[in-house]
Design a protein around this motif. Structure first.
Motif, PDB file in Angstrom:
ATOM      1  N   SER A 234       1.284  -1.112   0.153  1.00 16.40           N
ATOM      2  CA  SER A 234       0.389  -0.162  -0.031  1.00 16.40           C
ATOM      3  C   SER A 234       0.962   1.496  -0.180  1.00 16.40           C
ATOM      4  O   SER A 234      -0.242   2.518  -0.896  1.00 16.40           O
ATOM      5  CB  SER A 234      -0.793   0.367   1.048  1.00 16.40           C
ATOM      6  N   TYR A 235       2.192   1.261   0.965  1.00 12.69           N
ATOM      7  CA  TYR A 235       3.510   2.707   0.930  1.00 12.69           C
ATOM      8  C   TYR A 235       3.543   2.569  -0.610  1.00 12.69           C
ATOM      9  O   TYR A 235       3.072   3.620  -1.438  1.00 12.69           O
ATOM     10  CB  TYR A 235       4.590   2.002   2.520  1.00 12.69           C
ATOM     11  N   ALA A 236       3.904   1.649  -0.966  1.00 15.05           N
ATOM     12  CA  ALA A 236       4.496   1.566  -2.387  1.00 15.05           C
ATOM     13  C   ALA A 236       3.148   2.027  -3.675  1.00 15.05           C
ATOM     14  O   ALA A 236       4.111   2.748  -4.553  1.00 15.05           O
ATOM     15  CB  ALA A 236       5.201   0.302  -3.355  1.00 15.05           C
ATOM     16  N   SER A 237       2.340   2.045  -3.229  1.00 16.69           N
ATOM     17  CA  SER A 237       0.966   2.546  -4.473  1.00 16.69           C
ATOM     18  C   SER A 237       1.128   4.512  -4.653  1.00 16.69           C
ATOM     19  O   SER A 237       1.054   4.558  -5.569  1.00 16.69           O
ATOM     20  CB  SER A 237      -0.376   1.774  -4.023  1.00 16.69           C
ATOM     21  N   ILE A 238       1.483   4.695  -3.685  1.00 15.92           N
ATOM     22  CA  ILE A 238       1.581   6.445  -3.084  1.00 15.92           C
ATOM     23  C   ILE A 238       2.830   6.587  -4.164  1.00 15.92           C
ATOM     24  O   ILE A 238       2.331   7.521  -5.194  1.00 15.92           O
ATOM     25  CB  ILE A 238       2.129   6.520  -1.661  1.00 15.92           C
ATOM     26  N   PHE A 239       3.940   5.943  -4.902  1.00 15.89           N
ATOM     27  CA  PHE A 239       5.109   6.186  -5.353  1.00 15.89           C
ATOM     28  C   PHE A 239       4.076   6.584  -6.760  1.00 15.89           C
ATOM     29  O   PHE A 239       4.981   7.517  -7.568  1.00 15.89           O
ATOM     30  CB  PHE A 239       6.412   5.865  -5.408  1.00 15.89           C
ATOM     31  N   LEU A 240       3.459   5.339  -7.057  1.00 18.65           N
ATOM     32  CA  LEU A 240       2.605   5.268  -8.765  1.00 18.65           C
ATOM     33  C   LEU A 240       2.052   6.936  -9.150  1.00 18.65           C
ATOM     34  O   LEU A 240       1.429   7.071  -9.730  1.00 18.65           O
ATOM     35  CB  LEU A 240       2.004   3.949  -8.479  1.00 18.65           C
ATOM     36  N   PHE A 241       0.849   6.791  -7.250  1.00 17.68           N
ATOM     37  CA  PHE A 241       0.020   7.829  -7.529  1.00 17.68           C
ATOM     38  C   PHE A 241       0.351   9.028  -7.929  1.00 17.68           C
ATOM     39  O   PHE A 241      -0.924  10.323  -8.257  1.00 17.68           O
ATOM     40  CB  PHE A 241      -1.005   7.953  -6.791  1.00 17.68           C
ATOM     41  N   GLY A 242       1.511   9.758  -7.910  1.00 19.27           N
ATOM     42  CA  GLY A 242       2.367  10.325  -7.788  1.00 19.27           C
ATOM     43  C   GLY A 242       3.464  11.091  -9.282  1.00 19.27           C
ATOM     44  O   GLY A 242       3.397  12.285  -9.253  1.00 19.27           O
ATOM     45  N   LEU A 243       2.372   9.544 -10.138  1.00 21.58           N
ATOM     46  CA  LEU A 243       3.617   9.211 -11.417  1.00 21.58           C
ATOM     47  C   LEU A 243       2.812  10.238 -12.377  1.00 21.58           C
ATOM     48  O   LEU A 243       1.890   9.385 -12.691  1.00 21.58           O
ATOM     49  CB  LEU A 243       4.805   8.137 -11.481  1.00 21.58           C
ATOM     50  N   ASP A 244       2.396  11.338 -13.174  1.00 22.62           N
ATOM     51  CA  ASP A 244       2.414  11.695 -13.788  1.00 22.62           C
ATOM     52  C   ASP A 244       2.634  12.207 -15.245  1.00 22.62           C
ATOM     53  O   ASP A 244       4.426  11.877 -15.362  1.00 22.62           O
ATOM     54  CB  ASP A 244       1.390  13.191 -13.796  1.00 22.62           C
ATOM     55  N   GLY A 245       1.973  13.083 -15.956  1.00 25.42           N
ATOM     56  CA  GLY A 245       2.638  13.394 -17.270  1.00 25.42           C
ATOM     57  C   GLY A 245       3.969  14.354 -16.721  1.00 25.42           C
ATOM     58  O   GLY A 245       4.919  14.358 -17.835  1.00 25.42           O
ATOM     59  N   SER A 246       3.961  15.150 -15.661  1.00 22.04           N
ATOM     60  CA  SER A 246       5.154  15.699 -15.564  1.00 22.04           C
ATOM     61  C   SER A 246       6.850  14.703 -15.368  1.00 22.04           C
ATOM     62  O   SER A 246       7.864  15.711 -15.868  1.00 22.04           O
ATOM     63  CB  SER A 246       5.425  16.672 -15.262  1.00 22.04           C
ATOM     64  N   PHE A 247       6.269  13.607 -15.008  1.00 20.98           N
ATOM     65  CA  PHE A 247       7.409  12.139 -15.099  1.00 20.98           C
ATOM     66  C   PHE A 247       8.233  11.420 -15.946  1.00 20.98           C
ATOM     67  O   PHE A 247       8.887  10.967 -15.926  1.00 20.98           O
ATOM     68  CB  PHE A 247       7.383  12.127 -13.862  1.00 20.98           C
ATOM     69  N   VAL A 248       7.006  11.244 -16.570  1.00 20.23           N
ATOM     70  CA  VAL A 248       6.454   9.622 -17.586  1.00 20.23           C
ATOM     71  C   VAL A 248       5.921  10.171 -18.694  1.00 20.23           C
ATOM     72  O   VAL A 248       5.803  11.472 -18.629  1.00 20.23           O
ATOM     73  CB  VAL A 248       6.287   8.589 -16.293  1.00 20.23           C
ATOM     74  N   SER A 249       6.277   9.755 -20.154  1.00 18.57           N
ATOM     75  CA  SER A 249       5.338   9.592 -20.943  1.00 18.57           C
ATOM     76  C   SER A 249       3.993   9.222 -21.079  1.00 18.57           C
ATOM     77  O   SER A 249       3.463   8.458 -20.243  1.00 18.57           O
ATOM     78  CB  SER A 249       6.163   8.530 -22.170  1.00 18.57           C
ATOM     79  N   GLU A 250       3.000   9.451 -21.851  1.00 15.86           N
ATOM     80  CA  GLU A 250       1.572   8.896 -21.832  1.00 15.86           C
ATOM     81  C   GLU A 250       1.528   7.552 -21.975  1.00 15.86           C
ATOM     82  O   GLU A 250       0.777   6.834 -21.128  1.00 15.86           O
ATOM     83  CB  GLU A 250       1.275   9.155 -23.866  1.00 15.86           C
ATOM     84  N   LYS A 251       2.816   6.490 -22.501  1.00 14.68           N
ATOM     85  CA  LYS A 251       2.540   5.041 -22.586  1.00 14.68           C
ATOM     86  C   LYS A 251       3.044   4.309 -21.299  1.00 14.68           C
ATOM     87  O   LYS A 251       2.491   3.704 -20.737  1.00 14.68           O
ATOM     88  CB  LYS A 251       3.544   4.950 -23.734  1.00 14.68           C
ATOM     89  N   THR A 252       3.886   5.213 -21.039  1.00 14.26           N
ATOM     90  CA  THR A 252       4.300   4.500 -19.100  1.00 14.26           C
ATOM     91  C   THR A 252       2.997   5.149 -18.246  1.00 14.26           C
ATOM     92  O   THR A 252       2.967   4.319 -17.527  1.00 14.26           O
ATOM     93  CB  THR A 252       6.006   5.580 -18.823  1.00 14.26           C
ATOM     94  N   PHE A 253       2.365   6.357 -18.643  1.00 13.93           N
ATOM     95  CA  PHE A 253       1.308   6.478 -17.168  1.00 13.93           C
ATOM     96  C   PHE A 253       0.212   5.275 -17.746  1.00 13.93           C
ATOM     97  O   PHE A 253      -0.625   5.073 -16.598  1.00 13.93           O
ATOM     98  CB  PHE A 253       0.961   7.658 -18.057  1.00 13.93           C
ATOM     99  N   GLU A 254       0.402   5.274 -18.649  1.00 10.16           N
ATOM    100  CA  GLU A 254      -0.827   4.095 -19.181  1.00 10.16           C
ATOM    101  C   GLU A 254      -0.939   2.861 -18.809  1.00 10.16           C
ATOM    102  O   GLU A 254      -1.888   2.302 -18.012  1.00 10.16           O
ATOM    103  CB  GLU A 254      -1.476   4.332 -20.698  1.00 10.16           C
ATOM    104  N   THR A 255       1.051   2.644 -19.092  1.00 13.34           N
ATOM    105  CA  THR A 255       0.980   1.707 -18.021  1.00 13.34           C
ATOM    106  C   THR A 255       1.220   1.187 -16.239  1.00 13.34           C
ATOM    107  O   THR A 255       0.847   0.505 -15.697  1.00 13.34           O
ATOM    108  CB  THR A 255       2.215   0.823 -18.273  1.00 13.34           C
ATOM    109  N   LEU A 256       1.485   2.132 -15.413  1.00 15.07           N
ATOM    110  CA  LEU A 256       0.877   2.823 -14.024  1.00 15.07           C
ATOM    111  C   LEU A 256       0.257   2.683 -13.813  1.00 15.07           C
ATOM    112  O   LEU A 256      -0.515   2.353 -12.405  1.00 15.07           O
ATOM    113  CB  LEU A 256       1.633   3.583 -14.152  1.00 15.07           C
ATOM    114  N   CYS A 257      -1.401   2.975 -14.817  1.00 17.60           N
ATOM    115  CA  CYS A 257      -2.407   2.748 -14.742  1.00 17.60           C
ATOM    116  C   CYS A 257      -3.044   1.552 -14.128  1.00 17.60           C
ATOM    117  O   CYS A 257      -3.692   1.003 -13.122  1.00 17.60           O
ATOM    118  CB  CYS A 257      -3.825   3.757 -15.348  1.00 17.60           C
ATOM    119  N   THR A 258      -3.132   0.727 -14.740  1.00 16.80           N
ATOM    120  CA  THR A 258      -2.803  -0.684 -14.054  1.00 16.80           C
ATOM    121  C   THR A 258      -2.269  -1.463 -13.577  1.00 16.80           C
ATOM    122  O   THR A 258      -2.922  -1.632 -12.472  1.00 16.80           O
ATOM    123  CB  THR A 258      -2.416  -1.180 -15.526  1.00 16.80           C
ATOM    124  N   VAL A 259      -0.576  -1.010 -13.271  1.00 15.40           N
ATOM    125  CA  VAL A 259       0.321  -1.600 -12.242  1.00 15.40           C
ATOM    126  C   VAL A 259      -0.533  -0.982 -11.016  1.00 15.40           C
ATOM    127  O   VAL A 259      -0.355  -1.634 -10.010  1.00 15.40           O
ATOM    128  CB  VAL A 259       1.741  -1.114 -12.716  1.00 15.40           C
TER     129      VAL A 259
END
Length: 813
Positions: free
Chosen positions: A402-427
């Motif tokens: 649950s803690y680890a999911s916070i890092f992923l919730f904070g990653l958006d277009g300013s940090f990752v590309s559109e394709k990576t963001f779409e992958t993060l949605c699922t992960v």
């Protein structure tokens, strides 16, 4: 040649009729665009540029400031309509869009409002000075002035024209200061009366010298803006006649200019050609004709601080625009935009906010790691061992996921590309879901084991190993995986961009910001979220039920129901609040991320602390007391349904107390009965001691009755009726016939008869002391260490004594 013509209506009639007389006409003041038609007026020339001559200059100005979108506002008069039509032709093909064309007759406000509705920023106006005041009053009412708008209007109005028109017609409509505020910054376009260059003209004078001489000669007469064009017109005629004479002189015909007549088409054509070849520098600039139209100089003036200031000029011959340095002023920091510039801006999570919440998350993971180390290190301690260390490890693992999911919730277009963001949605969805089920599933499995062990009053020993609990948690995770796999296969999460309404630029620039926000969504988002929430909600309700059922079990090493209930309460409240606030702040990613992260951090931290901090404190302060068997309570409700009875008990402590009181009462009653039996035995013994010679053989049934009477198991295990056998027997047989003889027995050998008085006395002497000294202490009677029974019936069993003379034995034991 004919020189003159000012009024358009008169000049056009003359120009159209001169073709029949082979006469060339030169005008110095007729600016109407109608006269530019060479098919209708082939012999017409003018030294003044026409009204259409400003259109190439306007085109050059638009290109200079990169204005590619304009609108027109035209008064319904032929002169202005023709200029607008010509302007449309000039702008066509130059990649400049006329987004709106409006015209009016008397009231321009409706047209001004339409221009504003179509987001027209650059307005090209064609109207007279009387209508100009009305237009700017309407512009003030519609707030179409200032740094975002640029008005370009005719520049041939009279000096200080706004003063008189405001006094005449607009004093009641808008105040003078409002009119001036709306007029501020407009650009006027008109031909240049005199050249600004200090070059000697064909007359030998500079434009400045000519202007001084003109002012001296006109004395008190008002100036005319056409006087320079009239002066250059005379020189055009002189130069044309001179070239015509030279042409005639060079010809073989030796014809003179004086031989001209109205029917001589040849001489008329020579003069026409000489006029088209005119090219010299006059007081109004370079004098050149193109299709009879003067290629003159166009000036640009700007209204600044209630006066008109020249800011640039356009040379039609060279097709160049010259902006005078530092003279043109825009009310903004830069020239107005030709339309509302929409800058699409992705709303991103603030880097400082992400850093702060990430630091808190790292601290939480460090705390979880410390709990994991503590749990593994002390796994052999009885306190930890009884609390299922494997389940504790799963709780910690779920918290860390649950803690680890916070890092992923904070990653958006300013940090990752559109394709990576779409992958993060699922992960991140998978990690948070599995982490929640792992942590709370392990806690609920532990609580279920406590419930299964202590759910009945008999408290039969049940062994439920950790392997079975792992299977339960695995089943919960399997359900999660099935839901997530179906979600991913049927309707996967994708990156969507939501566009919000435009906002003004915070920096004050003439642009509008259109916020964009990334979301993780799919087609049937509501259905999938409903399935996940329903499953998690049922899981939480099941945990609450188990926690409530085991709330009274007070063995801390086994039972975490109180802490699980607190965890479920905190998680439930925080999730409801977090979900509501997160939905309301959907368009604010910083607030939404902050709320989601804080909810996850709070829930995970509280859960881990409630599970492990009490164990840590207990193990450090008093490890032995933590594992002592304590009284525990367990409650079940009795239910009767259709002749089927299900047993449920009240609190174990209450049941135990009632049972103990019943046993003490029964023990006291049995002690009283034992005292009475002691008296009866004493009487029987005394009879046997006093008359041993009279004792005969006892009947076999009497021996059996004595067996029943002296069978002390009846006092402890039999029913109430069985416990009173001895008393009833004595009541029914007050006088036993001990001296009765049986003939069948007298014949037998005394040695062989086991019921002979000798055998009976021998057996009683051995068995009766054993009965009193060995068996009675187990039911609260005579202590085994006591040498003689008690004498007082009411005294404690440990202090009662019987007479020392008690020696008689009874057979049948």
């Amino acid at each position: 040649m004919v020189f003159g013509g000012v009024c358009p209506s008169v000049t056009s009639i003359i120009a159209e009729s001169l073709q029949g007389w082979n006469l060339v006409q030169l005008s110095f003041a007729a600016t109407t665009p109608v006269l530019a038609d060479k098919k209708k007026y082939p012999y017409f020339f003018r030294t003044v540029p026409s009204d259409n001559a400003v259109n190439p200059a306007i085109l050059k100005l638009l290109k200079h400031y990169q204005w590619k979108r304009v609108g027109t506002l035209t008064q319904d008069v032929q002169r202005f309509s023709e200029v607008r039509n010509d302007l449309t032709g000039v702008l066509y093909g130059e990649d400049i869009e006329i987004s709106d064309t409006e015209s009016f007759s008397n009231d321009p406000c409706t047209s001004v409002k339409k221009l504003k509705g179509n987001d027209v920023r650059i307005i090209l106006g064609q109207f007279d000075q009387n209508m100009a005041a009305k237009v700017f009053c309407c512009a003030y009412e519609e707030n179409m002035y200032g740094s975002k708008y640029q008005w370009i209007i005719p520049g041939w109005y009279e000096s200080s024209w706004w003063e008189q028109v405001h006094t005449e017609a607009n004093s009641s409509r808008c105040l003078r200061k409002n009119l001036l505020a709306a007029m501020e910054g407009y650009i006027g376009v008109d031909f240049e009366p005199l050249s600004s260059k200090q070059i000697k003209t064909i007359s030998g004078k500079t434009p400045q010298q000519y202007e001084r001489e003109y002012n001296n000669k006109r004395s008190g007469v008002g100036p005319s803006k056409f006087h320079g064009y009239a002066y250059d017109g005379i020189w055009v005629i002189a130069k044309t006649l001179q070239r015509a004479m030279e042409t005639l002189h060079a010809s073989s015909r030796h014809q003179r200019i004086q031989d001209f007549n109205y029917t001589d088409h040849t001489l008329g054509r020579i003069i026409l050609n000489a006029m088209n070849e005119t090219n010299f520098f006059g007081v109004t600039g370079q004098v050149v004709f193109r299709n009879g139209e003067r290629m003159g100089t166009i000036k640009f003036t700007q209204f600044q601080d209630s006066r008109e200031v020249k800011v640039g000029e356009y040379n039609a011959v060279a097709d160049t625009l010259e902006i005078i340095n530092d003279t043109i002023r825009f009310q903004g920091s830069e020239p107005p935009k030709d339309k509302t510039i929409i800058l699409e801006q992705l709303r991103k999570i603030s880097l400082p906010l992400y850093s702060i919440l990430s630091a808190l998350t790292i601290l939480g993971m460090i705390m979880a790691s410390a709990f994991l180390f503590f749990n593994i290190k002390n796994r052999n301690q009885k306190l930890i061992k009884m609390s299922s260390p494997y389940m504790n490890n799963l709780i910690i693992l779920g918290g860390m996921l649950s803690y680890a999911s916070i890092f992923l919730f904070g990653l958006d277009g300013s940090f990752v590309s559109e394709k990576t963001f779409e992958t993060l949605c699922t992960v991140r969805t998978w990690i948070l879901t599995v982490g929640y089920t792992t942590a709370f599933g392990a806690m609920f499995a532990k609580t279920w084991r406590v419930h299964a062990i202590f759910k009945n009053v008999k408290m039969k020993k049940k062994i439920i190993k950790d392997q079975k609990l792992l299977v339960i948690v695995g089943g919960m995770l399997l359900i999660d995986l099935c839901i997530l796999i179906c979600w991913q296969a049927v309707d996967p999460l994708r990156r969507t961009v939501e566009r919000y309404s435009m906002e003004p630029d915070p920096a004050g620039r003439d642009i509008s910001i259109r916020p964009l926000l990334e979301h993780c969504e799919n087609t049937h988002m509501t259905i999938w979220l409903g399935i996940v929430y329903a499953y998690k909600g049922l899981l939480m309700l099941f945990g609450c039920f188990l926690a409530w059922e085991t709330r009274n079990v007070s063995i801390p090493a086994l039972n975490d129901s109180k802490y699980i209930g607190m965890s479920v309460y905190n998680v439930g409240i925080m999730c409801i609040i977090g979900a509501a606030v997160s939905f309301l702040t959907r368009d604010q990613p910083n607030v939404q991320f902050c709320i989601v992260a804080l909810v996850i951090i709070f829930c995970s931290t509280i859960t881990l602390c409630l599970v492990f901090v009490p164990k840590l404190i207990t193990l450090r302060t008093n490890p032995d007391a933590a594992t002592q068997n304590r009284r525990f309570q367990f409650t079940q409700n009795q239910k009767k349904e259709d002749s089927k009875t299900s047993t449920s008990v009240t609190s174990v402590n209450q049941a135990s107390t009632s049972r103990l009181e019943g046993l003490q009462s029964e023990n006291h009653r049995l002690r009283m009965k034992i005292t009475e039996l002691d008296k009866d035995l004493e009487e029987v013994t005394m009879q046997l001691q006093d008359t041993p010679e009279k004792t005969t053989y006892i009947k076999q049934n009497h021996y059996q009755e004595l067996n029943d009477i002296l069978n002390l198991g009846n006092f402890t295990e039999g029913t109430d009726g069985g416990k009173t056998i001895l008393k009833n027997h004595l009541d029914q047989n007050p006088q036993l016939q001990w001296n009765t003889t049986e003939p069948s027995r007298t014949c037998k050998d005394p040695v062989e008869d086991i019921n002979s008085p000798e055998h009976i006395q021998r057996r009683l002497s051995l068995q009766l002391p054993i009965l009193h000294h060995a068996y009675l202490p187990s039911i609260g009677g005579v202590d085994a260490s006591c040498v003689s029974p008690c004498v007082s019936p009411t005294a404690s069993p440990r202090h009662r004594h019987v007479p020392p003379s008690f020696r008689v034995m009874v057979s049948g034991l």
